[in-house]
Design an enzyme around this catalytic site. Structure first.
Site, PDB file in Angstrom:
ATOM      1  CB  THR A 185      -0.902   0.041   1.242  1.00  0.00           C
ATOM      2  OG1 THR A 185      -0.056   0.084   2.382  1.00  0.00           O
ATOM      3  CG2 THR A 185      -1.780  -1.192   1.324  1.00  0.00           C
ATOM      4  CD  GLU A 330      -5.133  -2.385   2.364  1.00  0.00           C
ATOM      5  OE1 GLU A 330      -5.571  -1.875   1.304  1.00  0.00           O
ATOM      6  OE2 GLU A 330      -4.492  -1.740   3.218  1.00  0.00           O
ATOM      7  CE  LYS A 438     -13.974  12.862  13.122  1.00  0.00           C
ATOM      8  NZ  LYS A 438     -12.675  12.398  12.651  1.00  0.00           N
ATOM      9  CD1 TRP A 443     -18.029  13.607  12.356  1.00  0.00           C
ATOM     10  CD2 TRP A 443     -18.083  11.716  11.162  1.00  0.00           C
ATOM     11  NE1 TRP A 443     -17.400  12.636  13.091  1.00  0.00           N
ATOM     12  CE2 TRP A 443     -17.415  11.462  12.386  1.00  0.00           C
ATOM     13  CE3 TRP A 443     -18.224  10.668  10.254  1.00  0.00           C
ATOM     14  CZ2 TRP A 443     -16.897  10.201  12.713  1.00  0.00           C
ATOM     15  CZ3 TRP A 443     -17.711   9.421  10.575  1.00  0.00           C
ATOM     16  CH2 TRP A 443     -17.051   9.190  11.797  1.00  0.00           C
TER      17      TRP A 443
END
Ligand code: ADP
Length: 541
Positions: A185, A330, A438, A443
């Protein structure tokens, strides 16, 4: 009672054997980094891949050895994919766009025995060679007369090695859970982590991605993966194309709009796949030169959110259906693809529009759930948003050499994405968990705000980050690159949000820049952008 069916192992080599037997004359075309366009067939690729196993055996490569590549999408890279995995060694594709220190870290962590490289990475390899003591030889992907003048120790020539070997080799059958390939990654935080795929996961992913509501691949397709073979195995396309017998066009390093357009037209490409940045380049090229796409039917856009304006432009102006897809290293990488259901076909255009903009439904094999911060499952009502977790046979269960500790939470892999899922199974990413803004305990989705900004006719590219605010903790800050020759003010852009989102979501300020930072896989790097703007303060705050 056990079933009575044959327990044939799922082998990567069987994909190529199948293509060679059933699609012997279907072409694989490569635009090489140096030299002319190369053409051959699945049958040639099968023969040369077996010849390459002989090369590897002669070099002393054994099962489980990691063999690295620093290479563009070409037929030689394709041969390496099949030969290395086919003999039970592990094909480790490395992203050459990383910094040399990161590449050296990755090659040493993987303990790579040999590294194949394209000659336009010669300088990079000169820097890397002294940093990678376990690498016994560096193999240049070229003919003898194209060999670079350089100071690389143990330098070998691919075509010389090939010429010395026969193709007399039978693919072995072994445990399908054997490791086949390795991808790291990008490691935007911490060290890169290795994802170790198996033969089983790779073959199942090739099946899963092929279905009609997946990428919908067939033997009538001509597929050009723009996504590099060093980025999650080009999203598995070198395997899925062989499974389906699709013609494959490999673009080498030629990824600009003009090169892509010419390959699309000359080879009759029906489907291509890549990240949004690539398609922005192509769209600009098409519009500036008043060009059409005469054979392309579908474009897979993934890796980061496909802006709605891009999806519409391809459809409305060029008659191309965008398959918006989501996944990650992944996950091999495919998780979801956006396609309609039957009941959507009769909806008014504007309702259909809403559906095609999200990240789509999971392909069979991928299960998804969303949870709140305490790990409680949230409803699939299209409204509740929470951490997205996945599980399935082509999703990682842990990182190579246990790097980064436990990867799973109760058997599920936490993606680091925040999403909603609706009752029809459509998932929408609202943010990366680390990019969510935030504001006063609530959010705000940075992606929603970016999508609105890029729909403005004067905006070329946009990023929204949460900048510190004394009262609200964070407030959205819009960072914009203007389109060449177009002008727009801070006030215009702020006004552009009115009526499109809740008032408290509207960015507090706008900054104009000439360029935005990108990661080695071409994604906007919010991390770097936040670092660059760490001293930023909102006016009057
Ligand atoms: P890296 O950034 O390390 O290259 P990946 O290529 O695995 O890692 O990126 C996976 C992440 O990319 C996902 O978790 C998600 O945040 C983002 N991503 C991928 N596809 C999409 C998409 N269609 N829409 C929004 N985000 C996406």
């Amino acid at each position: 009672m056990q079933g009575l069916m044959m327990n044939r192992q799922l082998m990567i080599s069987s994909l190529l054997t199948h293509a060679s037997q059933n699609h012997h004359d279907t072409e694989i075309v490569s635009r090489l980094p140096v030299g002319a366009t190369h053409r051959y067939t699945y049958s040639d690729a099968h023969r040369r891949s077996r010849q390459l196993v002989r090369v590897l055996l002669a070099l002393g490569v054994k099962a489980e050895d990691r063999i690295g590549t620093l290479a563009w999408n070409t037929h030689r890279h394709f041969e390496i994919y099949y030969a290395v995995s086919g003999m039970a060694a592990i094909c480790h594709t490395i992203n050459p766009r990383l910094f040399p220190e990161q590449i050296a870290y990755i090659a040493n962590h993987a303990d790579d025995r040999f590294i194949f490289f394209d000659v336009n990475f010669t300088k990079l390899v000169e820097t890397l060679a002294p940093l990678c003591p376990t690498v016994k030889g560096w193999i240049a992907l070229c003919q003898r007369e194209e060999m670079p003048e350089c100071a690389i120790p143990n330098l070998l020539c691919y075509e010389d090695l090939m010429a010395a070997q026969s193709d007399d080799y039978e693919w072995p059958e072994f445990d399908e859970n054997t490791a086949s390939s390795l991808c790291y990654t990008s490691g935007t935080t911490g060290n890169p982590k290795g994802v170790l795929y198996s033969h089983r996961s790779t073959v199942l992913h090739a099946y899963g991605s092929s279905v009609p509501d997946g990428l919908g691949l067939s033997a009538r397709d001509c597929i050009l993966p723009v996504v590099p073979m060093f980025h999650v195995n080009a999203w598995g396309l070198p395997y899925a194309c062989a499974l389906n017998g699709a013609k494959l066009v490999l673009p080498g390093p030629h990824l600009d709009g003009a090169s892509l357009h010419s390959m699309f037209e000359e080879e009759g490409v029906t489907m291509s796949a890549g990240v949004p940045t690539i398609w922005l380049g192509l769209l600009n090229h098409l519009q500036e030169n008043k060009l059409k796409l005469s054979t392309v039917k579908r474009l897979v856009i993934g890796g980061s959110a496909a802006p709605p304006a891009m999806i519409r432009s391809f459809d409305d102006l060029f008659g191309v259906t965008v398959l918006h897809a989501w996944g990650m290293t992944e996950m091999s990488p495919l998780g979801t693809v956006n396609t309609y259901k039957k009941k959507h076909l009769t909806l008014p255009a504007k309702d259909r529009d809403r559906i095609r903009l999200n990240q789509g439904r999971s392909i069979f094999g991928v299960e998804m759930k969303i949870t709140d911060s305490d790990g409680n499952a949230l409803p699939h009502d299209g409204k509740a948003f929470g951490d997205l977790l996945v599980r399935g046979p082509w999703i990682t269960s842990g990182y190579f050499r246990s790097e980064g500790g436990e990867a799973l939470v109760d058997g599920w892999f936490p993606t680091g994405d925040v999403a909603t899922i609706d009752a029809d199974g459509y998932m929408q990413i609202t943010d990366r968990s680390k990019d969510v803004i935030k504001s006063g305990g609530e959010w705000i989705s940075s992606i929603d705000l970016e999508n609105i900004a890029v729909a403005h006719p004067a905006v070329a590219e946009a990023a929204v980050i949460g900048a510190v605010h004394p009262k609200w903790d964070e407030r959205p800050l819009l960072v914009v690159i203007k389109k060449a020759g177009k002008d727009v003010t801070r006030e215009d852009l702020i006004a552009f949000y009115e009526g499109k989102v809740a008032k408290w979501w509207i960015p507090d300020d706008v900054i104009f820049v000439d360029e935005l930072p990108h990661t080695a896989t071409g994604k906007l790097s919010k991390l770097q952008l936040r670092e660059r703007l760490s001293d930023y303060r909102f006016p009057g705050a």
